[in-house]
Design a protein around this motif. Sequence first.
Motif, PDB file in Angstrom:
ATOM      1  N   GLY A 172       0.791  -1.227   0.000  1.00 46.91           N
ATOM      2  CA  GLY A 172       0.000   0.000   0.000  1.00 46.91           C
ATOM      3  C   GLY A 172       0.816   1.266   0.000  1.00 46.91           C
ATOM      4  O   GLY A 172       0.458   2.241   0.646  1.00 46.91           O
ATOM      5  N   SER A 173       1.915   1.287  -0.747  1.00 42.40           N
ATOM      6  CA  SER A 173       2.747   2.485  -0.846  1.00 42.40           C
ATOM      7  C   SER A 173       3.081   2.752  -2.305  1.00 42.40           C
ATOM      8  O   SER A 173       3.542   1.856  -3.012  1.00 42.40           O
ATOM      9  CB  SER A 173       4.049   2.310  -0.066  1.00 42.40           C
ATOM     10  OG  SER A 173       4.929   3.393  -0.318  1.00 42.40           O
ATOM     11  N   ASN A 174       2.890   3.987  -2.719  1.00 42.22           N
ATOM     12  CA  ASN A 174       3.308   4.419  -4.051  1.00 42.22           C
ATOM     13  C   ASN A 174       4.454   5.401  -3.886  1.00 42.22           C
ATOM     14  O   ASN A 174       4.347   6.585  -4.218  1.00 42.22           O
ATOM     15  CB  ASN A 174       2.135   5.065  -4.793  1.00 42.22           C
ATOM     16  CG  ASN A 174       2.508   5.476  -6.212  1.00 42.22           C
ATOM     17  OD1 ASN A 174       3.514   5.031  -6.761  1.00 42.22           O
ATOM     18  ND2 ASN A 174       1.703   6.347  -6.800  1.00 42.22           N
ATOM     19  N   VAL A 291       9.064  -6.521   5.257  1.00 40.26           N
ATOM     20  CA  VAL A 291       7.730  -6.051   4.900  1.00 40.26           C
ATOM     21  C   VAL A 291       7.641  -4.588   5.307  1.00 40.26           C
ATOM     22  O   VAL A 291       7.919  -4.245   6.458  1.00 40.26           O
ATOM     23  CB  VAL A 291       6.618  -6.855   5.599  1.00 40.26           C
ATOM     24  CG1 VAL A 291       5.252  -6.203   5.336  1.00 40.26           C
ATOM     25  CG2 VAL A 291       6.604  -8.296   5.125  1.00 40.26           C
ATOM     26  N   LEU A 292       7.266  -3.736   4.369  1.00 37.66           N
ATOM     27  CA  LEU A 292       7.094  -2.317   4.625  1.00 37.66           C
ATOM     28  C   LEU A 292       5.662  -1.931   4.286  1.00 37.66           C
ATOM     29  O   LEU A 292       5.191  -2.193   3.181  1.00 37.66           O
ATOM     30  CB  LEU A 292       8.060  -1.478   3.778  1.00 37.66           C
ATOM     31  CG  LEU A 292       9.553  -1.816   3.907  1.00 37.66           C
ATOM     32  CD1 LEU A 292      10.368  -0.940   2.961  1.00 37.66           C
ATOM     33  CD2 LEU A 292      10.029  -1.623   5.338  1.00 37.66           C
ATOM     34  N   THR A 293       4.957  -1.321   5.232  1.00 40.31           N
ATOM     35  CA  THR A 293       3.586  -0.892   4.972  1.00 40.31           C
ATOM     36  C   THR A 293       3.523   0.627   4.938  1.00 40.31           C
ATOM     37  O   THR A 293       4.359   1.336   5.484  1.00 40.31           O
ATOM     38  CB  THR A 293       2.611  -1.399   6.051  1.00 40.31           C
ATOM     39  OG1 THR A 293       2.905  -0.767   7.312  1.00 40.31           O
ATOM     40  CG2 THR A 293       2.692  -2.906   6.208  1.00 40.31           C
ATOM     41  N   ALA A 294       2.461   1.116   4.274  1.00 40.11           N
ATOM     42  CA  ALA A 294       2.175   2.547   4.254  1.00 40.11           C
ATOM     43  C   ALA A 294       0.682   2.724   4.465  1.00 40.11           C
ATOM     44  O   ALA A 294       0.010   1.883   5.057  1.00 40.11           O
ATOM     45  CB  ALA A 294       2.682   3.185   2.970  1.00 40.11           C
ATOM     46  N   ARG A 295       0.132   3.814   3.942  1.00 39.44           N
ATOM     47  CA  ARG A 295      -1.245   4.148   4.301  1.00 39.44           C
ATOM     48  C   ARG A 295      -2.263   3.152   3.761  1.00 39.44           C
ATOM     49  O   ARG A 295      -3.348   3.033   4.327  1.00 39.44           O
ATOM     50  CB  ARG A 295      -1.587   5.554   3.808  1.00 39.44           C
ATOM     51  CG  ARG A 295      -0.649   6.685   4.231  1.00 39.44           C
ATOM     52  CD  ARG A 295      -0.492   6.844   5.703  1.00 39.44           C
ATOM     53  NE  ARG A 295       0.406   5.887   6.309  1.00 39.44           N
ATOM     54  CZ  ARG A 295       1.730   5.924   6.228  1.00 39.44           C
ATOM     55  NH1 ARG A 295       2.335   6.867   5.529  1.00 39.44           N
ATOM     56  NH2 ARG A 295       2.467   5.018   6.841  1.00 39.44           N
TER      57      ARG A 295
END
Length: 709
Positions: A172-174, A291-295
Motif C-alpha cells: 500500500g505504498s506508491n 515487509v514495509l507498509t504505508a497508508r
Amino acid sequence: MQSTVTPTHCPYCALQCGMNLTPAPDGTVEVSERTDFPVNRGALCGKGRTSAAVLASNVRLTSPLVRDQGGTLVPASWDEALDRIAAGLGRTRAEHGPDAVGVFGGGGLTNEKAYTLGKFARVVLGTSQIDYNGRFCMSSAAAAGIKAFGLDRGLPFPLEDIPKSGCVILVGSNLAETMPPSLRFFTELKENGGTLIVIDPRRTKTAEQADLHLAPRPGTDLALALGLLHLVIAEGRVDEEYVRERTAGWEDARAAAMAHWPEYVERITGVSVPQLRETVRLFCEPESAMVLTARGPEQQSKGTDTVGAWINLCLVTGRAGRPLSGYGCLTGQGNGQGGREHGQKADQLPGYRKLDDPAARAHVAEVWGVDPDSLPGPGRSAYELLDALGTDIRSLLLMASNPVVSAPRAAHIEERIRSLDFLAVCDVVLSETAALADVVLPVTQWAEETGTTTNLEGRVLLRRRAVTPPDGIRSDLEVLHELAARLGVEKGFPTDPEEVFEELRRASAGGAADYSGITYRRLAEENGVFWPCPAAVETADVSEDACDDEEAPAVHPGTPRLFLDRFATPDGRARFVPVSHRAIAEEPDDEYPVLLTTGRVVAQYQSGAQTRRVAELNAAAPGPFVELHPRLAARLGAAEGDPVAVVSRRGRAVAPARITNAIRPDTVFMPFHWPGEGRANTLTNPALDPTSRMPEFKACAVRLEAVEG
C-alpha cells in the motif's frame, strides 16, 4: 538577508531530504543538492526543488488577521490578535470548563513545537482535548508495532539496509510519487539480485518497478496477509527455532491464520492462489526479507489488525530483529514520527510515555514543575475531537493542519468548525481552514527557524535557519509563549528552540523515545542521531563538553537498528497477535456498487495548502481527477476528461475522468489534495479502528454518475 549556504532539510515528507539553501540578492532563495545526507544523497523531488517558493511574501501570510464585525478577515497588530485569542480561549474555559477548549496540531511541526504545544494544552489550558493530524497517517502501524514489539519507530533500520535485503514486500505504498528519492533504494535492491513485491489495487509507478505486483480489492490486505501466513505454515516454512526463542503467543496466531486457506483468500482479495504461493516463495527463500507498509493497509477501520498480520508474517519466518530484515512503516508526514513522540497525541506525554501511567505523569510533571494530579487524562482522538467541535468543544487552537480538506467526511467537519464559538489558526498560508478562523497568526517557516525533526528511520535531524523571516512574522514558540503569559503562566515556555530541546531531552529521558543523549551539537556534527539515545550518565542533563572530555563516559551512539538482541517487551520477546479477516465498515451494495480509494500524486502534498501555491507544481497537477477502469467508464458512458460525480453516503464530489487499465474494474481512485467540488474527503468514511482510532480513508462504497455539460 544572509548570503551563506546553509545545509538543512526539506519541509515536506518524512524522508526529510538534505538540501542546501542560499539566499540570492533579489530576495529569493536557491535550493541546491546536498550530497552528504545518506537518505537522498542529493536527489530532490519537484516539491523539494520548489520548496523555497512558499517563502515569498506574495504567497504566504505576512500579518495577523482578525475577523471584523462584518465577518471579514482584516489585518491587525500582534497584540490585538494575541489578546483576542487569549480572551476567546479563556472565556470558553471559564464558562464551560477546560475540556471545552481543544488543541489540534500537525505532523509538520518540529519536535520543539510539538512538545511545547502538548505542554501548553495540559499546563496552561488544562485541557485533555489535544490531538493532531498524524493520527490520520501512521497510527495503526504504531499501535500494531507497540503490541508486537513493545515500541513504535517507523523503520527499525536505516533505509540503506533495504538494497542489501533479499526481498521486500511493499504494501500500500506508491513511494515513486509520495517520496521519489527513496525509490533508488528499491532500484538498488533489484540491481543487487533482491526481489520487490508491490501490493496495491492500482498499477502505480511503484508497482511498475516490481518483480511481482498483487492487486487486491481495497480493504482486503488483512485477508491477504493471513493467506500468506497460512501458506507459510502449510508449506513448512516456519522458523521454529526463532519462534520458540524470540516470540510468544504463536499458537493462537497460528490457529487464526489456518482459518484463511488460499482459495478462501483468493475469493476475498481477488489475488490468485498461484500469486499467493509465488509471494511466499520469493519472501521465504532469501536469507533476509522485509515487509514495509504505508497508508494502504493502515488507513482502515481494521488497520491495526492488518499491520499486525503482516508483522506476524515477519515473525513466523524469523525476519524481525535480524540483520537486513524486519517489519517497517513508511511514515508519511515530515515530522510524523517525532510529532507523535512528544505530547501532541491525546494519550501521550513526551518520550512516548503514556498519559495514564502514574510514573510517566510524575516524571514529566517534575520536569514541568507542576503537580502530577494537575495533568488532565487522555482525550479524544483526532476525528472524535473534530466531530465534537461546536458541541462539547467550543473553542479551538489549531496549528499546521487543514482538516477542512484532510479530514474524513470533510463536509461534516467543515460544518463543525464553522459552528465553533472561537477558532484561532497558526499557519504560513491562508489555508481553507484558516479562512474560517476568528484569528489567523502568520508564523515562520522551515527555512526561517531552527528546530529538530525525526524522519521515518527514527533519525533525529537539525533543520537550520537559513533566512530571516519578513517583518511581522513570529514563530509558533513565540506565539505559545505570548499566549501562556496572557493566560497567567509567565514561565516555562521559552522561545529559543535549543532551550526547548534541552527540556525535551529531560522530559524524554528514560522513555521509549529517549532523546536525552542528543544535543544540537551532535545533530550538526553527526548528520542526525537515531533514537533511542539515552544520556551517557545517570542524569539526563549531559554537558556538551562531555563529548570532548576523554575522562567522560562514552557518548551513546544512537540506535540505527532496533531489536537485534531483544524486543522492547518486558521479557524481550515479540508478541504474535491473533487476528482474523473482517469486512470493511462499508461494503458495496446495489445503491453504492463501487469502491473508492484515495491517495497522493507526485506534485502535491497532503491537503495542498502550500504546494497548490507553487506554479510549477500546479502545472504538473492542476486539479483533482477520478481514475477508473475502461469497463467502468464504458458502463457510465464517460470519456477521458469528462466530469464524473462520485457519490457516497456522506456527499458528492465531481472531477474529470482519467481512464486507465492500471486500476481494478471495481475500484475508483481520487487524490485528496484539493478543496471544493473535487474534494475527495467529502466522500471518505470516518469509521474508526478500535485501537488506533484511524479513520477508514482507503475504502468506502460509492456510485458514479455522469455529469451533464
